[in-house]
Design an enzyme around this catalytic site. Structure first.
Site, PDB file in Angstrom:
ATOM      1  N   TYR A  63       0.844  -1.188   0.000  1.00 42.48           N
ATOM      2  CA  TYR A  63       0.000   0.000   0.000  1.00 42.48           C
ATOM      3  C   TYR A  63       0.886   1.247   0.000  1.00 42.48           C
ATOM      4  O   TYR A  63       1.850   1.333   0.758  1.00 42.48           O
ATOM      5  CB  TYR A  63      -0.917   0.016   1.222  1.00 42.48           C
ATOM      6  CG  TYR A  63      -1.936  -1.098   1.216  1.00 42.48           C
ATOM      7  CD1 TYR A  63      -2.795  -1.278   0.139  1.00 42.48           C
ATOM      8  CD2 TYR A  63      -2.049  -1.971   2.302  1.00 42.48           C
ATOM      9  CE1 TYR A  63      -3.726  -2.302   0.133  1.00 42.48           C
ATOM     10  CE2 TYR A  63      -2.988  -2.996   2.309  1.00 42.48           C
ATOM     11  CZ  TYR A  63      -3.826  -3.151   1.216  1.00 42.48           C
ATOM     12  OH  TYR A  63      -4.751  -4.169   1.207  1.00 42.48           O
ATOM     13  N   HIS A 117      -5.380   3.307   0.346  1.00 41.76           N
ATOM     14  CA  HIS A 117      -5.177   2.931   1.756  1.00 41.76           C
ATOM     15  C   HIS A 117      -4.886   4.170   2.602  1.00 41.76           C
ATOM     16  O   HIS A 117      -4.085   4.134   3.536  1.00 41.76           O
ATOM     17  CB  HIS A 117      -4.065   1.901   1.887  1.00 41.76           C
ATOM     18  CG  HIS A 117      -4.351   0.839   2.905  1.00 41.76           C
ATOM     19  ND1 HIS A 117      -5.426  -0.012   2.814  1.00 41.76           N
ATOM     20  CD2 HIS A 117      -3.701   0.481   4.035  1.00 41.76           C
ATOM     21  CE1 HIS A 117      -5.430  -0.846   3.823  1.00 41.76           C
ATOM     22  NE2 HIS A 117      -4.408  -0.561   4.602  1.00 41.76           N
TER      23      HIS A 117
END
Length: 407
Positions: free
Chosen positions: A155, A210
């Site tokens: 992420y 994210h």
């Protein structure tokens, strides 16, 4: 009247990160299971169940699901926290499992019957560079997935710089890599430009931010990704900054999916009511179980918002089954996040959902259709896990100056 007799917790998986609740009744052999999974803080959820909820539920009518839900919700006075909602969600799933077994019907039929033949899922493709990512996407497309999430490694991937190449303070804290928002804002649109050139305009792609961006960065990325026509952009903002979705909506047509960290209606209600997102992504257990999430779905339907319940690599087959039953029943289903498990993990959960050709398939067994083999579940836990204290905090990313990047 079927009464709740006992509530037990079963810890399983190699690292004991899965917690399954088993609600037993006074009817011989009749019980239900639910997911009390919290990868980062499992003991807190277990304590809520064992010390707060279970003692109040013994002797209650197992069929009074709504009343039980409401009483659990108020049982600790303070409401909507992650541990409490996960505990409530686990017991709620188990009660629906019991209800379905008593009725001789799968839960999705109790919820109104199937709205689709199977549940389409999106896959998680990633690569350390664009070449690896392209190979991974092609592999998932060959497996039958129509929607693929595209990531450059971890992420925030595309925004990480080697620490020794970044401009850092002379007294900088030790770090191998640091996150740079500008680098990310350049890398991700470039990634999708190359993916469109390779796969064409018909391919359906998502991307998970994210929550690594500032609010301004979230607006900029949404605008820059417009030409690449994403299926959706996931979690572009942290829950603390959801008011910025108004600015995103005013300036961008990129579809937005949000809600992985939501545990409270005060978080998702304004986003749905103002039509600021396109997909709601609450995890079924974190949202309070089947009872609560079917209400989220009904609320979202009125505003043209679809579901994309969150799964993720730390989730378990029981939560997956609960999400699948909701997916089968609700009209405004959008897409389901896929999750895969090792063969020995699936063996511990007979009746688990079947993932094939990019779809989840439900069985017609009563209740959730899934069970737990406690002997096999116990064997999943590694010997090393049994001898150590559980400690798995969420990993932290930092900027060049050391500032923590959310989530």
């Amino acid at each position: 009247m079927t009464k709740i007799k006992r509530i037990r917790l079963i810890r399983t998986r190699h690292d004991a990160s899965w917690t399954i609740v088993k609600v037993e009744t006074d009817q011989d052999g009749l019980y239900g299971i639910g997911s009390a999974n919290d990868y980062f803080n499992p003991s807190a959820v277990a304590a809520v169940i064992e010390e707060l909820l279970a003692p109040t539920l013994i002797g209650r009518d197992a069929g009074a699901i709504e009343d039980i839900w409401q009483s659990m919700y108020q049982s600790g006075y303070w409401r909507n926290g992650s541990a409490l909602m996960t505990a409530i969600g686990a017991i709620d799933m188990a009660l629906w499992d019991i209800k379905g077994k008593e009725a001789g019907m799968p839960v999705h039929r109790l919820l109104g019957g199937p709205s689709r033949a199977a549940v389409p899922c999106y896959a998680h493709a990633s690569g350390r560079d664009i070449g690896e990512l392209i190979e991974d996407i092609a592999r998932y497309q060959e497996e039958g997935y129509s929607v693929v999430r595209c990531q450059l490694g971890q992420y925030g991937g595309g925004g990480f710089l080697p620490a020794d190449e970044a401009k850092r303070p002379s007294n900088a804290w030790p770090a191998k890599v640091v996150f740079d928002e500008e680098a990310y804002l350049e890398a991700i649109p470039d990634m999708f430009e190359q993916l469109r050139a390779r796969f064409g305009s018909a391919a359906k792609f998502t991307h998970d931010v994210h929550e690594h961006l500032s609010p301004q960065g979230a607006v900029i990325l949404s605008k820059r990704l417009e030409p690449y026509r994403l299926f959706f952009l996931e979690d572009v903002l942290p829950p603390e900054q959801i008011a910025w979705f108004r600015s995103i909506r005013q300036q961008s047509t990129t579809p937005q999916a949000m809600g992985e960290l939501f545990t409270s209606p005060h978080e998702w209600m304004p986003l749905i009511q103002e039509r600021l997102i396109d997909y709601i992504r609450v995890r079924v257990s974190k949202g309070g179980g089947i009872s609560a999430c079917r209400k989220i779905a009904a609320f979202a339907e009125a505003y043209g918002v679809r579901t994309a319940w969150q799964e993720g690599g730390d989730n378990d087959p029981v939560n997956q089954a609960a999400a699948m039953h909701l997916d089968m029943a609700i009209w405004n289903f959008g897409i389901q996040e896929e999750n895969t498990f090792r063969a020995e993990e699936l063996e511990a959960f007979p009746g688990h959902a079947v993932l094939k050709d990019g779809h989840l398939y439900a069985n017609e067994r009563p209740g959730l259709g899934i069970d737990i083999d406690e002997e096999k579940a116990a064997k999943l836990v590694s010997p090393e896990t049994k001898t150590r204290i559980y400690h798995q905090p969420y990993p932290i990313d930092r900027k060049a100056d050391g500032t923590i990047v959310r989530p």
